[in-house]
Design a protein around this motif. Structure first.
Motif, PDB file in Angstrom:
ATOM      1  N   SER A 295      -6.284   1.755  -0.529  1.00 23.85           N
ATOM      2  CA  SER A 295      -6.062   1.233  -1.877  1.00 23.85           C
ATOM      3  C   SER A 295      -6.932  -0.002  -2.141  1.00 23.85           C
ATOM      4  CB  SER A 295      -4.587   0.866  -2.044  1.00 23.85           C
ATOM      5  OG  SER A 295      -4.367   0.313  -3.317  1.00 23.85           O
TER       6      SER A 295
ATOM      7  N   ASN B  50       0.832  -1.215   0.000  1.00 26.80           N
ATOM      8  CA  ASN B  50       0.000   0.000   0.000  1.00 26.80           C
ATOM      9  C   ASN B  50       0.863   1.261   0.000  1.00 26.80           C
ATOM     10  OD1 ASN B  50      -2.451  -1.259  -0.083  1.00 26.80           O
ATOM     11  ND2 ASN B  50      -2.809  -1.202   2.114  1.00 26.80           N
TER      12      ASN B  50
ATOM     13  N   PHE C 262      -0.976   2.498  -5.292  1.00 26.07           N
ATOM     14  CA  PHE C 262      -2.354   2.833  -4.919  1.00 26.07           C
ATOM     15  C   PHE C 262      -3.263   2.645  -6.133  1.00 26.07           C
ATOM     16  CE2 PHE C 262      -6.095   5.333  -4.164  1.00 26.07           C
ATOM     17  CZ  PHE C 262      -6.332   5.185  -2.810  1.00 26.07           C
TER      18      PHE C 262
END
Lengths: 158, 193
Positions: free
Chosen positions: B105, B81, B85
């Motif tokens: 995300s 993450n 994203f």
């Protein structure tokens, strides 16, 4: 803040989602413990002697608490708006299970104290096949304080 | 590939509204609470419901390894993450959304990583229970697409991360090996294992 709930923390002014989740997990866990103890033959953890009744309780409690939890409020809420984030869910799940365990071992130690009077020579959970939790715990701690030098040897070997 | 992902998403999400009662049930099943509780309780059952001492020890070590594997999978999701994203489907597409709007995300799906990780760890020590839990994780993943919060590929990547996390935990087991068994033996003193 939404509906007077805290934002992103459990310990705010009345996060009802957190409290409801904790209650639902605790009630479900009592049922799950009954099911698991019944399948594992751990009579010292059972409220009732009838396997059928025990397994019925084990199914009904989780199902009823799931229905109650979802039917009594909006649960799909972002953690920014009063829902719970994954860490809070994990913490409350652990606390609910801990509460259910303490409740179960306390109640079953009382109700089974007259039923289970001839414990087998076993240790740990296996002793709960024929003994109550608090008696088994007392036996284990006494044994350990008496023979800890001999007993610690196998804990450092395979 | 992205078009195929979107096409599958739109196809599955397009079924929303066909059976309103099913949509209501999907809202329950896909929540942050239910599937995680089912998987968590399965660990409790696996911990308690062994036959003999040897089987119980193997399963209890398996439960500890499942927790280590899930922690590794969550860490991998956290790292990914930070590097990558992807917007949620409802940002770019016209979606039938049955869930709130998450802001993290979309890829990888952390729920899939956790659930597939736990289910595969359980499969390692109890094949039948593992298969049942993989089915639960699969249903949950399908419903995340159905309710409009993930693309299918988010869940595939999440599931792979979960399985890789558990496989890595078992690879590491050689390094930490006496520790899980020692933890179980120590819990026996308190009649917890």
């Amino acid at each position: 803040m939404a509906n007077g709930q805290s934002v992103g923390c459990i310990h705010g002014p009345m996060n009802t989602n957190a409290i409801d989740y904790y209650i639902a997990v605790t009630v479900s866990a009592v049922g799950v413990l009954q099911l698991a103890a019944s399948f594992g033959g751990l009579r010292g953890l059972l409220f009732l002697t009838s396997p059928l009744a025990t397994r019925l309780i084990g199914l009904i409690l989780p199902l009823a608490s799931v229905v109650w939890f979802f039917a009594t409020g909006t649960r799909n809420i972002s953690d920014h708006l009063g829902g719970l984030n994954s860490n809070q869910v994990a913490l409350l799940f652990f606390l609910g299970n801990l509460t259910a365990w303490v409740l179960t071992v306390t109640v079953t130690s009382i109700v089974n104290s007259g039923r289970l009077t001839d414990p087998q020579q076993a240790v740990g959970l296996s002793r709960l096949r024929s003994d109550t939790f608090y008696r088994a715990l007392r036996h284990s701690i006494r044994r350990w304080t008496r023979e800890w030098r001999t007993l610690t040897k196998p804990y450092f070997s395979e | 590939m992205a078009n195929l992902d979107e096409a599958i998403f739109l196809r599955i999400n397009g079924w929303v509204g066909t059976i309103p009662a099913l949509d209501h049930l999907a809202g329950w099943l896909v929540s942050d609470y239910l599937a995680s509780a089912v998987l968590g309780f399965s660990l409790v059952v696996l911990w308690l419901a062994g036959g003999d001492d040897k089987t119980r020890m193997r399963r209890q070590v398996g439960v500890l390894m499942a927790l280590v594997g899930m922690a590794l999978a969550s860490w991998l999701v956290f790292v990914s993450n930070g590097l990558f994203f992807r917007d949620r489907p409802f940002i770019d597409l016209d979606v039938n959304l049955l869930f709130y709007r998450p802001t993290d995300s979309s890829m990888p799906a952390n729920s899939a990583a956790a659930f597939f990780g736990l289910a595969s760890a359980i499969w390692w020590v109890h094949r039948r229970a593992g298969m049942a839990l993989l089915a639960v994780a699969g249903l949950h993943a399908f419903l995340r697409v159905y309710t409009g919060v993930h693309y299918p590929s988010d869940l595939v990547v999440g599931a792979l991360i979960g399985v890789v996390g558990v496989a890595s935990a078992y690879r590491l087991k050689g390094l930490i090996d006496p520790l899980p068994a020692m933890a179980v033996k120590a819990a026996r003193i308190l009649c917890l294992a």
